[in-house]
Scaffold this active site. Structure first.
Site, PDB file in Angstrom:
ATOM      1  N   LYS A  86      10.928  -6.549   2.323  1.00  0.00           N
ATOM      2  CA  LYS A  86       9.566  -6.006   2.378  1.00  0.00           C
ATOM      3  C   LYS A  86       9.590  -4.510   2.641  1.00  0.00           C
ATOM      4  O   LYS A  86      10.362  -4.027   3.481  1.00  0.00           O
ATOM      5  CB  LYS A  86       8.791  -6.739   3.484  1.00  0.00           C
ATOM      6  CG  LYS A  86       7.329  -6.354   3.614  1.00  0.00           C
ATOM      7  CD  LYS A  86       6.669  -7.211   4.690  1.00  0.00           C
ATOM      8  CE  LYS A  86       5.204  -6.870   4.861  1.00  0.00           C
ATOM      9  NZ  LYS A  86       4.565  -7.727   5.891  1.00  0.00           N
ATOM     10  N   SER A 118       0.554  -9.691   4.082  1.00  0.00           N
ATOM     11  CA  SER A 118       1.026  -8.464   3.453  1.00  0.00           C
ATOM     12  C   SER A 118       2.430  -8.568   2.859  1.00  0.00           C
ATOM     13  O   SER A 118       2.873  -7.664   2.160  1.00  0.00           O
ATOM     14  CB  SER A 118       0.989  -7.322   4.471  1.00  0.00           C
ATOM     15  OG  SER A 118       1.879  -7.565   5.546  1.00  0.00           O
ATOM     16  N   SER A 126       0.968 -12.447   7.911  1.00  0.00           N
ATOM     17  CA  SER A 126       1.509 -11.784   6.726  1.00  0.00           C
ATOM     18  C   SER A 126       2.716 -12.448   6.093  1.00  0.00           C
ATOM     19  O   SER A 126       3.092 -12.099   4.980  1.00  0.00           O
ATOM     20  CB  SER A 126       1.860 -10.330   7.061  1.00  0.00           C
ATOM     21  OG  SER A 126       0.686  -9.600   7.304  1.00  0.00           O
TER      22      SER A 126
END
Length: 448
Positions: A78, A152, A176
């Site tokens: 990420k 996210s 997330s």
């Protein structure tokens, strides 16, 4: 010829250790799949093709290859976690395009275990919202590309769901990991506080954000979790016996309802666990009426803290508004008092029940598109309407999982959430394994 894209991390690592395939062959095949599919998915902000092949050769030459738990396994990271030699943009034009000097501690642990980082994945700006879109890209759900992958950690989830990598690294500050995992049919676990390192000086939204794995199977999630944590997950072993499982179908937020496919998935999971021998009953946690305002204060304050060193003129409007609303809460949120009150309120419920089972989401993710161009209120309402069930467990700091269970009318995956007391990560993984054994799910989206 054996195809390695779409295989699990455990299968790949075993084959590499046995020298049935080389790390370069595995990585090259996954890079080819990324090149073929990512134009439709938007999982990656940057692909490290040349560097990844060179690092695969380095793994092959290691003297400890036979003992590496993730030998030759391609992994995506990420884009809010530093990867040596790559910039860390966090989905924003306001962040510097400067290569990181060193790996984040979790990335370093993956590399030490033999994994090869093939790229960094798209996130919403500053990882604020539950849809992954922004000036650097839009991540779509490989099961239904008209829908957002979620956020996210949406790019990481989309990469795994499309079979572009078998596992990926993300983190979870208000859901997330669990939100995109639920959208994309993946297994993930947000650990309890302090189980997996966050990294010195990193933003944790005042202790709410935790790093964790995204995988297609419980075995892979456990394997990656053990590498990230530096040990096997703590808590009772899988053979811990009969568990007291509470099933709650209500939203923690007043006025937000849970749609029928997600309540049906939770009922189905409850039936499977009951047939596995557990004591299962309906029971709702005593969520306080103040939970909505507590969640909003922490969500906006975390963004306000992250935005402080950045040029606000380079942030999107929704992020600027979110950060501005959070500034008055910085002091009260940093004290941790409201989180401690929530923990005290919920502890008696978890003294009576070993595990809480809920729907993972309230409804499917919003349409994929440039949500970052819309107003703050539109984003707030869209996020709250579909993902009200994840934030309480960031506020408490307790472990929580998202596990596939059932399908939506569109054919995309549905999911449930498992929540436990601190130190029960292994218990949650064991329950997820029981669900997986009794209700096997397709591992990757049919994109070819």
């Amino acid at each position: 010829m054996t195809t390695w894209a779409g295989r699990t991390a455990a299968e790949i690592a075993a084959a590499v250790r046995d020298k049935r395939v080389t790390p370069r062959e595995v990585v090259a095949e996954h890079l080819a799949r990324i090149e073929r599919l990512d134009g439709r998915v938007g999982a990656f902000r940057a692909v490290r093709a040349e560097a990844a092949l060179a690092e695969a050769d380095e793994v092959a030459a290691r003297g400890d290859l036979a003992g590496l738990p993730l030998a030759g396994v391609p992994v995506a990271v990420k884009d809010n976690l530093p990867v040596r030699g790559e910039s860390r943009r966090i989905g924003s034009a306001a962040t510097p395009d400067t290569p990181a000097a060193r790996d984040h501690v979790t990335v370093a642990r993956l590399r030490a275990a033999g994994a090869v980082v093939v790229g960094v994945t798209n996130v919403p700006e500053l990882c604020v919202f539950g849809t992954t879109d922004g000036v650097l890209g839009i991540a779509r759900n490989p099961w239904d590309p008209t829908r957002s992958a979620g956020g996210s950690s949406g790019g990481s989830a989309a990469a795994v769901a499309a079979g572009m990598v078998p596992i990926a690294l993300g983190n979870d500050g208000m859901g997330s990991l669990r939100i995109p995992a639920a959208n994309c049919g993946l297994v993930t676990i947000k650990p309890g506080q302090g189980v997996i390192p966050t990294g010195e000086g990193d933003s944790t939204w005042f202790g709410m954000a935790e790093n964790g794995p995204l995988a297609t199977t419980v075995e892979d999630a456990r394997l990656m979790f053990s590498v990230l944590a530096g040990a096997e997950p703590g808590g009772p072993a899988p053979e811990a016996g009969v568990l007291r499982i509470a099933v709650s179908l209500r939203s923690p937020l007043a006025g937000v309802t849970v749609s029928r496919p997600y309540t049906a998935a939770a009922r189905d999971a409850a039936g499977l666990l009951m047939r596995a021998g557990h004591q299962v009953r309906r029971a709702d946690p005593p969520y306080p009426m103040s939970l909505a305002t507590t969640s909003l204060a922490h969500w906006t304050a975390g963004t306000a803290a992250d935005a402080l060193p950045l040029d606000p003129r380079l942030l999107t409007r929704r992020t600027r508004v979110h950060a501005r609303l959070g500034r008055p809460f910085l002091r009260s949120v940093s004290s941790g008092a409201s989180r401690e009150r929530l923990r005290r309120r919920l502890e008696p419920f978890f003294a009576e029940h070993d595990v809480l089972l809920t729907p993972a989401l309230a409804r499917r993710s919003p349409k994929a598109g440039p949500w970052h161009e819309r107003g703050w209120l539109s984003n707030l309402l869209a996020n709250t309407a579909y993902s009200p069930l994840t934030p309480p467990w960031n506020l408490t700091g307790w472990p929580a999982m998202s596990v596939p269970c059932g399908t939506l009318p569109s054919g995309a995956p549905c999911a449930v959430q498992l929540v436990g007391r601190p130190g029960t990560e292994s218990r949650l993984l064991a329950l997820a394994g029981q669900l997986e054994a009794r209700s096997p799910w397709r591992r990757t989206a049919p994109m070819d």
